[in-house]
Design an enzyme around this catalytic site. Structure first.
Site, short mmCIF file in Angstrom:
data_model
loop_
_atom_site.label_atom_id
_atom_site.label_comp_id
_atom_site.label_asym_id
_atom_site.label_seq_id
_atom_site.Cartn_x
_atom_site.Cartn_y
_atom_site.Cartn_z
CG ASN A 21 -19.97 5.41 -24.08
OD1 ASN A 21 -19.17 4.74 -23.29
ND2 ASN A 21 -21.04 6.58 -23.64
NE ARG A 68 1.86 4.09 -23.71
CZ ARG A 68 1.23 5.31 -23.28
NH1 ARG A 68 0.14 5.63 -23.29
NH2 ARG A 68 2.18 6.29 -23.71
CB CYS A 111 -5.66 11.24 -15.11
SG CYS A 111 -7.08 11.42 -16.06
N1 SAH Z 1 -5.04 5.09 -22.64
C1 SAH Z 1 -4.57 6.46 -23.60
C2 SAH Z 1 -5.18 7.53 -23.59
C3 SAH Z 1 -6.12 7.55 -22.78
S1 SAH Z 1 -7.24 8.78 -22.90
C4 SAH Z 1 -3.56 6.02 -23.99
O1 SAH Z 1 -2.19 4.94 -22.85
O2 SAH Z 1 -2.52 6.60 -24.59
C5 SAH Z 1 -8.79 9.19 -23.27
C6 SAH Z 1 -9.50 8.85 -24.41
O3 SAH Z 1 -11.15 8.10 -23.92
C7 SAH Z 1 -9.43 9.52 -25.29
O4 SAH Z 1 -9.66 9.35 -26.35
C8 SAH Z 1 -11.23 10.67 -25.76
O5 SAH Z 1 -11.85 9.93 -26.85
C9 SAH Z 1 -11.39 8.57 -24.72
N2 SAH Z 1 -13.22 8.86 -24.26
C10 SAH Z 1 -13.82 9.29 -23.75
N3 SAH Z 1 -14.93 9.18 -23.24
C11 SAH Z 1 -15.63 8.04 -23.59
C12 SAH Z 1 -16.21 7.14 -23.38
N4 SAH Z 1 -16.91 7.32 -22.61
N5 SAH Z 1 -16.02 5.50 -24.05
C13 SAH Z 1 -15.29 5.40 -25.20
N6 SAH Z 1 -14.40 6.17 -24.60
C14 SAH Z 1 -14.15 7.64 -24.29
#
Ligand code: SAH
Length: 387
Positions: free
Chosen positions: A269, A206, A330
Site C-alpha cells: 500500500n 511516461r 485522474c
Molecule cells: N501508473 C500506471 C497506472 C496506475 S493505475 C501506468 O502508468 O500504467 C493505479 C494502480 O494503483 C492500480 O494498479 C491499483 O492496483 C493501484 N492501487 C490502488 N490503491 C493503491 C494503494 N493504496 N497502494 C498501492 N497501489 C494502489
C-alpha cells in the site's frame, strides 16, 4: 414519426454552450425508447440536432449532430474515420493507443483502443450499445483488424441499465497481445487487464518523465510497471509498488520481457510504504505517483484532496534536493487548480521549495472537448525539489 425529445431552454443553452449532454431534468417531453437516435427539439419546435437517448441514465441525451443531419451508417463511418485519421497524424511511437475517446471525438460514450492488430471497444450508453453492429462494421471495413473485443464490464454501464460483459465482436482476440510503447514492450491482456489492458492515457507522460529520471526511482501505484520500465534506463535502481498481487506479477513479467535488471516490484500500500520509507530515512531522486481516482464523485472531493496531500507530502519528504516528482490525478472532480494547490500545500508542509517543470495532461489521443469539462480528467505535474 421520428423519435424525438423536447428540451427545456436550459437544455438548449447547454447544447449552445458546446456540451453534448442534456440531463433528464432538462427534457420536457420524449417520444422514444431507450437507445434510439432522437430528433432534439427546442422552443418553437426548432430542430436542434440528433442525439442518443437513454431511458435510464441521468444523462438522457448525448448529442451526435447539430441541425438536420442524418445519423446513418455513413455518419458512423465518417466520425470514426476522422478520429482514426487524427491519430495517424500524431506520429505516435507505440503500437497501442486510443482511436476513439468518446465525447472528445464527438462519439459520446464510445471508446475504441488499438492493441497492435486488435481493437478493444467500450460501449457506455444504450445508444452506442444499439449502434454497435454499425460501428463494428465500419471499424472492420476501415481497419481490417484481426479481432475486436468489447470490454463492457464497466460499472458506469449499470447507470444505463446495461449488463457487465466481455464479448468477442469480430475475429479472434488472444489473451496476450505483445505491444510496444517507445522502447518498452508489454504483454497486454485485453480480456482481464485494467481499463482495456493498458493505461494508454499516460503514454506521453511516461515518455516525458523519462527525461527527468535519474538515480533511485520510486514508482507508486505502478500497475504493470509502465512508468518504472520507461524510466529505468536512466536510473540506477527502481522500486515499483502496487497493492495488487496481480499487478506485481504483471510488472515482474514485463520487466523480464524487457531484460531490465534494476527494477524491483513490491506488493504494498503506497500510503504505508511512503511512511515506512520516510521512517527509515530512505531517499529517492525520482518519484512517480499515479494513484487511481480518489474522487469518484463530488461528495468524496474532500477526502480525495486529503489523500493526494498525504502521498505528495510524504513523497516530497523523501525526495532528494534536485530530484523530480511526477505526480498525477485522474479524478475529474479534482480540477487542475485544486490539484496544483494540493502540491503547493504539500511542499509548504514538507518545508521544501518546489518548482513546476511541466504541466501535463492525458495524451493527445485522449482529446479534451471544450465545453465538455468531463473530458479533461488527467492532470500530471512534473515538479523539481529545488532545495
Ligand atoms: N501508473 C500506471 C497506472 C496506475 S493505475 C501506468 O502508468 O500504467 C493505479 C494502480 O494503483 C492500480 O494498479 C491499483 O492496483 C493501484 N492501487 C490502488 N490503491 C493503491 C494503494 N493504496 N497502494 C498501492 N497501489 C494502489
Amino acid at each position: 414519426m421520428e423519435p424525438r425529445a423536447v428540451v427545456t431552454p436550459r437544455g438548449e443553452d447547454r447544447i449552445a454552450g458546446g456540451h453534448l449532454w442534456v440531463y433528464r431534468s432538462d427534457v420536457a417531453d420524449v417520444q422514444a425508447s431507450g437507445g434510439e437516435v432522437v430528433a432534439v427539439v427546442g422552443a418553437r419546435r426548432r430542430l436542434i440536432g440528433r442525439a442518443l437517448y437513454s431511458d435510464r441514465s441521468q444523462i438522457a441525451l448525448r448529442l451526435l449532430v447539430h441541425g438536420d443531419r442524418p445519423v446513418d451508417a455513413a455518419f458512423w463511418r465518417a466520425r470514426l474515420e476522422a478520429a482514426i485519421r487524427f491519430r495517424e497524424g500524431l506520429g505516435i511511437d507505440a503500437t497501442a493507443y486510443r482511436l476513439v475517446h468518446g465525447e472528445g471525438d464527438l462519439l459520446p460514450s464510445l471508446i475504441v483502443d488499438r492493441y497492435g492488430e486488435h481493437l478493444v471497444v467500450q460501449s457506455l450508453s444504450q445508444g452506442i450499445e444499439r449502434a454497435l453492429p454499425e460501428i463494428t462494421a465500419a471499424l472492420v471495413e476501415h481497419l481490417a483488424p484481426a479481432g475486436i473485443l468489447a470490454r463492457n464490464d464497466v460499472k458506469v454501464r449499470a447507470l444505463e441499465g446495461l449488463g457487465q460483459e466481455v464479448a468477442l465482436l469480430h475475429g479472434a482476440v488472444p489473451p496476450a497481445i505483445p505491444v510496444r510503447e517507445g522502447p518498452i514492450e508489454y504483454e497486454v491482456d485485453p480480456w482481464t487487464g485494467q481499463k482495456t489492458g493498458l493505461f494508454l492515457d499516460q503514454r506521453e507522460n511516461r515518455a516525458a518523465g523519462a527525461s527527468y529520471a535519474r538515480g533511485r526511482l520510486f514508482d507508486g501505484f505502478s500497475y504493470n510497471g509502465g512508468f518504472a520500465m520507461r524510466l529505468a534506463a536512466s536510473c540506477d535502481q527502481v522500486v515499483a509498488a502496487d497493492i495488487s498481487a496481480d499487478a506485481v506479477a504483471r510488472i515482474e513479467a514485463n520487466v523480464r520481457r524487457n531484460g531490465l535488471t534494476n527494477v524491483r516490484a513490491i506488493e504494498a500500500n503506497v500510503f504505508d510504504e511512503l511512511r515506512r520509507l520516510e521512517r527509515e530515512r530512505e531517499r529517492f531522486d525520482t518519484i512517480v505517483l499515479d494513484p487511481p481516482a480518489f474522487a469518484k464523485n463530488k461528495a468524496s472531493i474532500e477526502r480525495a484532496l486529503a489523500g493526494y496531500r498525504e502521498i505528495n507530502l510524504r513523497a516530497l519528504r523523501i525526495l532528494s534536493p534536485g530530484g523530480c516528482l511526477i505526480t498525477c490525478s485522474c479524478s475529474y472532480h479534482v480540477d487542475e487548480a485544486a490539484f496544483a494547490q494540493v502540491i503547493y500545500e504539500a511542499a509548504i508542509d514538507a518545508g521544501v521549495h518546489v518548482g513546476v517543470v511541466e504541466k501535463r495532461m492525458q495524451g493527445r489521443d485522449h482529446p479534451v472537448l471544450l465545453g465538455v469539462p468531463e473530458t479533461y480528467y488527467l492532470k500530471c505535474l512534473i515538479v523539481r525539489r529545488i532545495e
